[in-house]
Enzyme design. Structure first.
Site, mmCIF file in Angstrom:
data_model
loop_
_atom_site.group_PDB
_atom_site.id
_atom_site.type_symbol
_atom_site.label_atom_id
_atom_site.label_comp_id
_atom_site.label_asym_id
_atom_site.label_seq_id
_atom_site.Cartn_x
_atom_site.Cartn_y
_atom_site.Cartn_z
ATOM 1 N N GLY A 96 0.811 -1.215 0.000
ATOM 2 C CA GLY A 96 0.000 0.000 0.000
ATOM 3 C C GLY A 96 0.842 1.262 0.000
ATOM 4 N N ARG A 97 2.099 1.116 0.367
ATOM 5 C CA ARG A 97 2.958 2.300 0.368
ATOM 6 C C ARG A 97 4.398 1.928 0.028
ATOM 7 N NH1 ARG A 97 4.076 3.912 6.602
ATOM 8 N NH2 ARG A 97 3.959 1.836 7.495
ATOM 9 N N LYS A 117 9.833 2.610 0.669
ATOM 10 C CA LYS A 117 8.692 2.499 1.592
ATOM 11 C C LYS A 117 8.227 3.908 1.941
ATOM 12 C CE LYS A 117 7.408 0.432 6.047
ATOM 13 N NZ LYS A 117 7.778 -0.579 7.045
ATOM 14 N N ASP A 129 -2.645 6.783 2.719
ATOM 15 C CA ASP A 129 -2.077 7.837 1.871
ATOM 16 C C ASP A 129 -0.799 7.387 1.141
ATOM 17 O OD1 ASP A 129 -0.310 7.690 3.957
ATOM 18 O OD2 ASP A 129 -0.501 9.784 4.596
ATOM 19 N N ARG A 180 14.466 0.074 1.481
ATOM 20 C CA ARG A 180 14.618 -1.195 2.193
ATOM 21 C C ARG A 180 15.105 -2.263 1.221
ATOM 22 N NH1 ARG A 180 9.275 -3.485 4.989
ATOM 23 N NH2 ARG A 180 8.584 -3.852 2.874
ATOM 24 N N ARG A 187 5.969 -13.085 1.039
ATOM 25 C CA ARG A 187 5.475 -13.270 2.406
ATOM 26 C C ARG A 187 4.590 -14.498 2.474
ATOM 27 N NH1 ARG A 187 4.960 -7.402 4.192
ATOM 28 N NH2 ARG A 187 6.065 -6.298 2.552
ATOM 29 N N ASP A 256 1.161 -11.488 6.912
ATOM 30 C CA ASP A 256 1.740 -10.638 5.851
ATOM 31 C C ASP A 256 3.088 -10.069 6.292
ATOM 32 O OD1 ASP A 256 -0.351 -9.386 7.555
ATOM 33 O OD2 ASP A 256 0.512 -7.539 6.797
ATOM 34 N N ASP A 266 9.177 -5.814 8.695
ATOM 35 C CA ASP A 266 8.138 -4.941 9.216
ATOM 36 C C ASP A 266 8.417 -4.494 10.653
ATOM 37 O OD1 ASP A 266 5.740 -3.521 9.697
ATOM 38 O OD2 ASP A 266 4.903 -4.559 7.979
HETATM 39 P P1 AMP Z 1 1.762 -2.937 8.133
HETATM 40 O O1 AMP Z 1 0.959 -2.617 9.339
HETATM 41 O O2 AMP Z 1 2.888 -2.002 7.878
HETATM 42 O O3 AMP Z 1 2.172 -4.361 8.085
HETATM 43 O O4 AMP Z 1 0.789 -2.706 6.895
HETATM 44 C C1 AMP Z 1 -0.380 -3.437 6.688
HETATM 45 C C2 AMP Z 1 -0.972 -3.055 5.353
HETATM 46 O O5 AMP Z 1 -1.349 -1.678 5.341
HETATM 47 C C3 AMP Z 1 -0.040 -3.215 4.169
HETATM 48 O O6 AMP Z 1 -0.815 -3.607 3.064
HETATM 49 C C4 AMP Z 1 0.516 -1.830 3.985
HETATM 50 O O7 AMP Z 1 0.979 -1.601 2.687
HETATM 51 C C5 AMP Z 1 -0.702 -0.988 4.299
HETATM 52 N N1 AMP Z 1 -0.360 0.361 4.750
HETATM 53 C C6 AMP Z 1 0.246 0.712 5.909
HETATM 54 N N2 AMP Z 1 0.377 2.053 5.985
HETATM 55 C C7 AMP Z 1 -0.133 2.570 4.845
HETATM 56 C C8 AMP Z 1 -0.280 3.879 4.316
HETATM 57 N N3 AMP Z 1 0.133 4.948 4.988
HETATM 58 N N4 AMP Z 1 -0.863 3.999 3.108
HETATM 59 C C9 AMP Z 1 -1.289 2.929 2.430
HETATM 60 N N5 AMP Z 1 -1.192 1.671 2.866
HETATM 61 C C10 AMP Z 1 -0.616 1.477 4.057
HETATM 62 MG MG MG Z 2 3.492 -5.160 6.860
#
Ligand code: AMP
Ligand code: MG
Length: 490
Positions: A96-97, A117, A129, A180, A187, A256, A266
């Site tokens: 997502g980012r 990232k 975002d 990164r 995953r 994930d 992560d």
């Molecule tokens: P994480 O908690 O970092 O493991 O992220 C879980 C999911 O949320 C993953 O698909 C990330 O890519 C997405 N994600 C986390 N933060 C953001 C952000 N600011 N914008 C878009 N997607 C996000």
């Molecule tokens: Mg993650």
């Protein structure tokens, strides 16, 4: 978006294999340019290992690449699809980012993912975002490099740039992008995505790709998918044992966030435990302690069972037989974990060989440490330095008894004092990224733009087993000031 950069200047040697997977696994996606990029941290050592020219990357044109404002030639930027169980609930996720710029072929011939990232929205951003804040990206940089210093498999951090833009969280924060690297970003959730939203052929394509990329010798095995499962299980069992041995609490072991390569990934709410307590939880959102320190091995097994499920159709044509194979593999996880953990614990205590009753010696110490809230890292360090008075446990009857048992045990193995000390030094870090030190570095960097505190911390964390004079002040534990809390790195 600025024009393509000449990849030779920077040392990029991309060869992008992920884009040869079926289309459902990724979407072509460029990073979203940012306003005013500025380099704040560069990992020169890692750059060199990757065959990259860090000086060129630290220049204007290089910073543009690290900020997503320019794409180096040879890169094929993509966002990857994946799913995952988050705190037990299965959902569609994906980068997502994050954007995978490409796979760098290093001078040693290794294939390493290079990802940005915080580089903007992707089709997998859901409500987010696509951005990241400076504090959490520096935090990831510090802890991942500390893990690398400890010799624990991990994704690495190449650089952090600030974007000159604000990100909106509970407050306005400085935006940042982390570069990164990883052996691979595949995953458990990538396999879950294939199994849930793809065909059996997609799962097979991903499994074949994974074997080719990460487990080449598995190709020669009779049932290569069974071997893939076993290899992944072995990697994770060893990884989680390493976490337990240094007191690392990952904090968000969703499927994930578990790699197939066996690298830690992560760095959101993770932190190192101070006083020994299996119930240790730092994450502000982990209300039920699902990912507490002492639960990590079991959660690893649970996650791997989810991985095994995705492979069932490949393990055997007969479903019942496939399930039996998977069950056997998962029960083996607990055995590999235990072996790795006990073997690591023996080394921490200076034991070269194994005796049946070692289990009691090890668990005896841990239970004393728990009861008297002894600092995990520093207790082992005190034993290593033979400064028993530093354990803070002297005079406690159980501990005195334990010391006697251990002395007898050491005598029985017939190794010299020097040999014992050197084994212990190699296995008991003199320094870990203490929470107050990490916070101190982040506060100086984020609020004052002073990166010196962080640089010094990083320097000390590079060689945690060195037992140098400079490390001593970083080993001090402050008086307990309430419970330390971490927040997800959004
Ligand atoms: P994480 O908690 O970092 O493991 O992220 C879980 C999911 O949320 C993953 O698909 C990330 O890519 C997405 N994600 C986390 N933060 C953001 C952000 N600011 N914008 C878009 N997607 C996000
Ligand atoms: Mg993650």
């Amino acid at each position: 978006m600025k024009g393509v950069q000449n990849m030779r200047d920077f040392g990029f040697e991309f060869n992008n294999s992920y884009t040869e997977l079926p289309k459902i696994f990724y979407t072509k996606q460029n990073p979203t340019p940012v306003n005013l990029p500025k380099l704040v941290v560069m990992n020169y050592t890692l750059a060199r290992e990757l065959g990259l020219n860090a000086d060129a990357l630290a220049d204007e044109a290089g910073i543009d690449i690290l900020a997503g404002n320019a794409i180096p030639s040879g890169a094929k930027p993509i966002a990857k699809a994946y799913g995952g169980h988050q705190f037990g609930h299965f959902t569609m996720l994906g980068d997502g980012r994050n954007i995978l710029l490409g796979e760098q072929i290093t001078p040693k011939g290794e294939r390493i993912d290079i990802e940005l990232k915080g580089s903007g929205r992707t089709p997998y951003s859901r409500g987010g975002d696509g951005r990241a804040a400076l504090g959490p990206m520096l935090r990831e940089y510090i802890i991942s490099e500390a893990m690398a210093g400890l010799g624990i498999p991990t994704t690495r951090s190449l650089a952090v740039v600030t974007t000159g833009e604000k990100v909106v969280r509970d407050e306005y924060l400085q935006g940042a992008i982390l570069t990164r690297t990883a052996l691979s970003h595949i995953r458990v959730g990538t396999f879950q995505f294939a199994a849930a939203w793809g065909t059996i052929d997609d799962v097979k394509a991903l499994a074949d790709y994974t074997i080719d990329r990460l487990f080449k010798n598995v190709n020669k095995c009779e049932n290569k998918y069974v071997h893939l499962l076993n290899e992944v299980i072995k990697g994770q069992a060893n990884l989680i044992a390493r976490w337990q041995l240094v007191g690392f609490v990952h904090g968000v072991m969703n499927t994930d966030n578990m790699t197939i390569s066996g690298e830690t990934i992560d760095y959101g709410p993770c932190a190192f435990m101070d006083n020994y307590d299996p119930a240790t939880v730092f994450s502000s959102i982990d209300n039920h302690g699902r990912y507490a320190y002492g639960n990590q091995p079991n959660i690893g097994g649970w996650n791997l069972a989810r991985f095994a499920e995705t492979l069932l159709p490949l393990l055997d044509d007969n479903q019942e037989k496939a399930i039996e194979i998977a069950k056997g593999a998962i029960s083996n996880y607990y055995k590999v974990f235990e072996d790795a953990w006990y073997s690591g614990m023996r080394k921490k205590l200076g034991l070269f060989n194994s005796e049946e009753k070692d289990k009691y010696l090890i668990e005896g110490l841990l239970s004393i440490m728990k009861k008297y809230k002894a600092d995990y890292t520093n207790t082992f360090m005190a034993l290593t330095k033979e400064k028993i008075e530093d354990t803070g446990l002297i005079g406690i009857e159980d501990f005195d008894l334990w010391l006697n048992l251990r002395s007898e045990r050491l005598e029985r193995q017939g190794k010299s004092k020097e040999e014992v000390t050197s084994l212990m030094r190699e296995n008991n870090p003199a320094v870990i990224p203490r929470n107050h030190r990490v916070e101190e570095a982040l506060t100086a960097a984020v609020t004052e733009g002073d990166f010196g505190v962080m640089d010094r911390l990083l320097e000390v964390l590079k060689r945690p087993y060195a037992y140098t004079k400079e490390q001593e002040e970083y080993a001090l534990v402050p008086e307990l000031q309430g419970r330390y809390r971490t927040f997800c790195g959004t």
